[in-house]
Design a protein around this motif. Structure first.
Motif, PDB file in Angstrom:
ATOM      1  N   ILE A   1      19.150  -1.975  45.785  1.00  0.00           N
ATOM      2  CA  ILE A   1      17.702  -1.696  45.125  1.00  0.00           C
ATOM      3  C   ILE A   1      16.597  -1.690  45.813  1.00  0.00           C
ATOM      4  O   ILE A   1      15.745  -0.510  46.084  1.00  0.00           O
ATOM      5  CB  ILE A   1      17.882  -2.431  43.979  1.00  0.00           C
ATOM      6  N   SER A   2      16.277  -2.700  45.914  1.00  0.00           N
ATOM      7  CA  SER A   2      15.236  -3.430  46.836  1.00  0.00           C
ATOM      8  C   SER A   2      14.877  -2.984  47.882  1.00  0.00           C
ATOM      9  O   SER A   2      13.598  -2.671  48.639  1.00  0.00           O
ATOM     10  CB  SER A   2      15.027  -5.228  47.024  1.00  0.00           C
ATOM     11  N   ASN A   3      16.295  -2.887  48.936  1.00  0.00           N
ATOM     12  CA  ASN A   3      15.774  -2.022  50.365  1.00  0.00           C
ATOM     13  C   ASN A   3      15.117  -0.624  49.611  1.00  0.00           C
ATOM     14  O   ASN A   3      15.059   0.313  51.376  1.00  0.00           O
ATOM     15  CB  ASN A   3      16.951  -2.406  51.234  1.00  0.00           C
ATOM     16  N   THR A   4      16.568  -0.032  49.112  1.00  0.00           N
ATOM     17  CA  THR A   4      15.897   1.722  49.625  1.00  0.00           C
ATOM     18  C   THR A   4      15.556   2.178  47.749  1.00  0.00           C
ATOM     19  O   THR A   4      14.391   3.270  48.541  1.00  0.00           O
ATOM     20  CB  THR A   4      17.597   2.163  48.035  1.00  0.00           C
ATOM     21  N   MET A   5      14.447   1.279  46.994  1.00  0.00           N
ATOM     22  CA  MET A   5      13.447   2.426  46.374  1.00  0.00           C
ATOM     23  C   MET A   5      12.421   1.507  46.928  1.00  0.00           C
ATOM     24  O   MET A   5      11.727   0.091  47.334  1.00  0.00           O
ATOM     25  CB  MET A   5      13.829   1.507  44.990  1.00  0.00           C
ATOM     26  N   SER A   6      10.901   2.334  46.289  1.00  0.00           N
ATOM     27  CA  SER A   6       9.982   2.412  46.479  1.00  0.00           C
ATOM     28  C   SER A   6       9.997   1.261  45.469  1.00  0.00           C
ATOM     29  O   SER A   6      10.032   1.058  44.150  1.00  0.00           O
ATOM     30  CB  SER A   6       9.223   3.065  46.713  1.00  0.00           C
TER      31      SER A   6
END
Length: 78
Positions: free
Chosen positions: A22-27
């Motif tokens: 989640i932290s790598n894919t979402m802004s």
């Protein structure tokens, strides 16, 4: 009992990988923060109830831990 610990450990690994995904894919957004905080709360509760034996503790301690956790999370999110 040993099987429960392995299942909990596996679930913690999955939740940690989900948090990283989640932290790598979402802004940086409100949704991402809420999702990451929710997964963190779930991991905290799994560790405290399974590995710290909170599930065998007095109800006062269970309610206290959950109440303090809720206050901390609400303080961060709001």
């Amino acid at each position: 009992m040993k099987k429960t610990l392995f299942i909990t450990y596996g679930l913690l690994i999955v939740l940690t990988a989900s948090t990283a995904f989640i932290s790598n894919t979402m802004s940086v957004s409100g949704l991402a923060i809420v999702l990451i905080m929710g997964l963190s709360v779930l991991k905290f509760l799994l560790v405290s109830f399974e590995f710290m034996e909170l599930k065998k503790a007095n109800s006062f301690w269970k309610v206290s831990v959950i109440a303090v956790l809720a206050l901390i999370v609400l303080g961060i999110i709001l």
